[in-house]
Design a protein around this motif. Structure first.
Motif, PDB file in Angstrom:
ATOM      1  N   ASP A  58      13.132   2.547  -2.491  1.00  0.00           N
ATOM      2  CA  ASP A  58      13.018   4.178  -2.625  1.00  0.00           C
ATOM      3  C   ASP A  58      11.850   4.728  -3.033  1.00  0.00           C
ATOM      4  N   GLU A  59      11.638   4.287  -4.373  1.00  0.00           N
ATOM      5  CA  GLU A  59      10.328   4.784  -5.030  1.00  0.00           C
ATOM      6  C   GLU A  59       9.340   4.559  -4.270  1.00  0.00           C
ATOM      7  N   LEU A  60       8.832   3.080  -3.564  1.00  0.00           N
ATOM      8  CA  LEU A  60       7.769   2.932  -2.956  1.00  0.00           C
ATOM      9  C   LEU A  60       7.737   3.371  -1.669  1.00  0.00           C
ATOM     10  N   LYS A  61       8.917   3.735  -1.225  1.00  0.00           N
ATOM     11  CA  LYS A  61       8.970   4.556   0.194  1.00  0.00           C
ATOM     12  C   LYS A  61       8.186   5.766   0.201  1.00  0.00           C
ATOM     13  N   LYS A  62       8.499   6.808  -1.108  1.00  0.00           N
ATOM     14  CA  LYS A  62       8.124   7.856  -1.579  1.00  0.00           C
ATOM     15  C   LYS A  62       6.626   7.925  -1.841  1.00  0.00           C
ATOM     16  N   ASN A  63       6.210   6.916  -2.451  1.00  0.00           N
ATOM     17  CA  ASN A  63       4.937   6.738  -2.946  1.00  0.00           C
ATOM     18  C   ASN A  63       3.948   5.580  -2.396  1.00  0.00           C
ATOM     19  N   GLN A  64       3.414   5.820  -1.351  1.00  0.00           N
ATOM     20  CA  GLN A  64       2.619   4.963  -0.431  1.00  0.00           C
ATOM     21  C   GLN A  64       1.414   4.258  -1.288  1.00  0.00           C
ATOM     22  N   GLU A  65       0.773   5.147  -2.173  1.00  0.00           N
ATOM     23  CA  GLU A  65      -0.319   4.644  -3.171  1.00  0.00           C
ATOM     24  C   GLU A  65       0.248   3.731  -4.284  1.00  0.00           C
ATOM     25  N   LYS A  66       1.582   3.753  -4.540  1.00  0.00           N
ATOM     26  CA  LYS A  66       1.942   2.841  -5.470  1.00  0.00           C
ATOM     27  C   LYS A  66       2.411   1.447  -4.699  1.00  0.00           C
ATOM     28  N   ILE A  68       0.743   0.474  -1.963  1.00  0.00           N
ATOM     29  CA  ILE A  68      -0.710  -0.081  -1.791  1.00  0.00           C
ATOM     30  C   ILE A  68      -1.167  -0.980  -3.206  1.00  0.00           C
ATOM     31  N   SER A  69      -0.751  -0.372  -4.192  1.00  0.00           N
ATOM     32  CA  SER A  69      -1.115  -1.186  -5.617  1.00  0.00           C
ATOM     33  C   SER A  69      -0.427  -2.592  -5.814  1.00  0.00           C
ATOM     34  N   VAL A  70       1.046  -2.434  -5.220  1.00  0.00           N
ATOM     35  CA  VAL A  70       1.785  -3.535  -5.264  1.00  0.00           C
ATOM     36  C   VAL A  70       1.135  -4.794  -4.501  1.00  0.00           C
ATOM     37  N   ILE A  71       0.723  -4.242  -3.182  1.00  0.00           N
ATOM     38  CA  ILE A  71       0.285  -5.202  -2.195  1.00  0.00           C
ATOM     39  C   ILE A  71      -1.278  -5.792  -2.892  1.00  0.00           C
ATOM     40  N   ASP A  72      -1.993  -4.868  -3.482  1.00  0.00           N
ATOM     41  CA  ASP A  72      -3.300  -5.382  -3.973  1.00  0.00           C
ATOM     42  C   ASP A  72      -3.197  -6.343  -5.177  1.00  0.00           C
ATOM     43  N   GLU A  73      -1.836  -6.231  -5.809  1.00  0.00           N
ATOM     44  CA  GLU A  73      -1.776  -6.906  -7.172  1.00  0.00           C
ATOM     45  C   GLU A  73      -1.219  -8.186  -6.654  1.00  0.00           C
ATOM     46  N   VAL A  74      -0.448  -8.327  -5.675  1.00  0.00           N
ATOM     47  CA  VAL A  74       0.115  -9.563  -5.307  1.00  0.00           C
ATOM     48  C   VAL A  74      -0.834 -10.321  -4.140  1.00  0.00           C
ATOM     49  N   PHE A  75      -1.538  -9.601  -3.351  1.00  0.00           N
ATOM     50  CA  PHE A  75      -2.251 -10.265  -2.426  1.00  0.00           C
ATOM     51  C   PHE A  75      -3.713 -10.534  -2.501  1.00  0.00           C
ATOM     52  N   LEU A  76      -4.314  -9.507  -3.183  1.00  0.00           N
ATOM     53  CA  LEU A  76      -5.656  -9.897  -3.258  1.00  0.00           C
ATOM     54  C   LEU A  76      -6.223 -10.896  -3.961  1.00  0.00           C
ATOM     55  N   PRO A  77      -5.496 -11.376  -5.117  1.00  0.00           N
ATOM     56  CA  PRO A  77      -6.271 -12.361  -5.817  1.00  0.00           C
ATOM     57  C   PRO A  77      -6.055 -13.708  -5.036  1.00  0.00           C
ATOM     58  N   SER A 111      -7.807  -0.192   5.471  1.00  0.00           N
ATOM     59  CA  SER A 111      -7.077   0.350   6.701  1.00  0.00           C
ATOM     60  C   SER A 111      -6.075  -0.399   7.192  1.00  0.00           C
ATOM     61  N   ILE A 112      -6.238  -1.868   6.804  1.00  0.00           N
ATOM     62  CA  ILE A 112      -5.300  -2.765   7.382  1.00  0.00           C
ATOM     63  C   ILE A 112      -3.994  -2.531   6.406  1.00  0.00           C
ATOM     64  N   THR A 113      -4.158  -2.259   5.177  1.00  0.00           N
ATOM     65  CA  THR A 113      -3.207  -2.398   4.203  1.00  0.00           C
ATOM     66  C   THR A 113      -2.228  -1.014   4.631  1.00  0.00           C
ATOM     67  N   HIS A 114      -3.066  -0.030   4.714  1.00  0.00           N
ATOM     68  CA  HIS A 114      -2.226   1.409   5.037  1.00  0.00           C
ATOM     69  C   HIS A 114      -1.603   1.264   6.280  1.00  0.00           C
ATOM     70  N   ARG A 115      -2.162   0.333   7.269  1.00  0.00           N
ATOM     71  CA  ARG A 115      -1.262   0.392   8.213  1.00  0.00           C
ATOM     72  C   ARG A 115       0.045  -0.336   8.420  1.00  0.00           C
ATOM     73  N   TYR A 116       0.055  -1.553   7.555  1.00  0.00           N
ATOM     74  CA  TYR A 116       1.057  -2.045   7.614  1.00  0.00           C
ATOM     75  C   TYR A 116       2.097  -2.290   6.367  1.00  0.00           C
ATOM     76  N   ALA A 117       1.608  -1.456   5.453  1.00  0.00           N
ATOM     77  CA  ALA A 117       2.274  -1.279   4.106  1.00  0.00           C
ATOM     78  C   ALA A 117       3.735  -0.941   4.284  1.00  0.00           C
ATOM     79  N   GLU A 118       4.311  -0.202   4.885  1.00  0.00           N
ATOM     80  CA  GLU A 118       5.459   0.375   5.168  1.00  0.00           C
ATOM     81  C   GLU A 118       6.495  -0.623   5.559  1.00  0.00           C
TER      82      GLU A 118
END
Length: 225
Positions: A58-66, A68-77, A111-118
């Motif tokens: 619920d929290e992440l659904k309301k806060n896309q930037e957060k 995105i930060s989860v995605i960055d932390e998990v995937f980017l490395p 662009s990719i992360t914002h497209r598929y994040a939700e």
């Protein structure tokens, strides 16, 4: 069918993002024991993603930037962003300046992360099954094969192409869903767009329009005879 694959696409390409899958060529098993294998990397991503999302949907659904930060932390490395971006640019990578390549990599990834994040918000632990690895690790490249369980119980095959870095670590650079390489797919779209508007305008469009620029490219490419 496309709707049923939405979750699989989000899981596979929540980050990101080549050539078709490389064959797993037998080679001497001289992998660096201090570095996780590609299969272990994929399992780690799946586990970390589940832990990050469970209890926070619920929290992440309301806060896309957060989100995105989860995605960055998990995937980017674990993702070779620079290499994947060069492959997406294809022949145009040679004509782009270093600054343009850097800007493209960042803008394309965003662009990719914002497209598929939700779509990742529907992910639950256990949806990804890493298939047993057969053969030895290739010295430089290999593929991890997985299956994703959809809501209706059906399985979707997803392969992750990896390459080994100079320090011995493995990073993914392409995702192949049901035999379709998404990096190759975007390379075709990017090539068509660069031929139409030029590389600088494409980068600007990605920087200013984000996922809408991707949607426009996809539509234009689909409408071609």
């Amino acid at each position: 069918m496309l709707r049923r694959l939405a979750l699989a696409t989000a899981i596979a390409f929540g980050t990101v993002v080549a050539a078709p899958a490389f064959a797993q060529t037998p080679a001497p098993a001289a992998a660096d024991a201090s570095q996780p294998t590609p299969a272990q990397v994929v399992q780690t991503i799946a586990d970390q993603l589940a832990s990050a999302i469970e209890g926070h949907r619920d929290e992440l659904k309301k806060n896309q930037e957060k989100l995105i930060s989860v995605i960055d932390e998990v995937f980017l490395p674990h993702f070779d962003l620079d290499y994947a971006s060069i492959l997406v640019l294809g022949q145009h990578a040679r004509e782009a300046s270093p600054a343009q390549r850097e800007r493209f990599a960042k803008a394309f990834y965003n662009s990719i992360t914002h497209r598929y994040a939700e779509g990742l918000l529907n992910y639950t632990r256990g949806r990804v099954k890493v298939l047993p690895f057969k053969g030895d690790l290739n010295d430089k490249r290999t593929v991890v094969r997985t299956q994703v369980v959809l809501d209706d119980g059906k399985l979707v095959s997803i392969d992750y192409a990896f390459r080994k870095g100079r320090n011995g670590d493995w990073k993914a650079y392409d995702v192949i869903i049901e035999g379709i390489s998404y990096v190759t797919n975007y390379r075709n779209q990017v090539d068509a767009e660069i031929r139409k508007v030029g590389i600088e305008q494409l980068i600007t469009n990605l920087e200013t329009q984000g996922e809408k620029a991707l949607e426009t490219m996809a539509k234009d490419n689909k409408d071609k005879p």
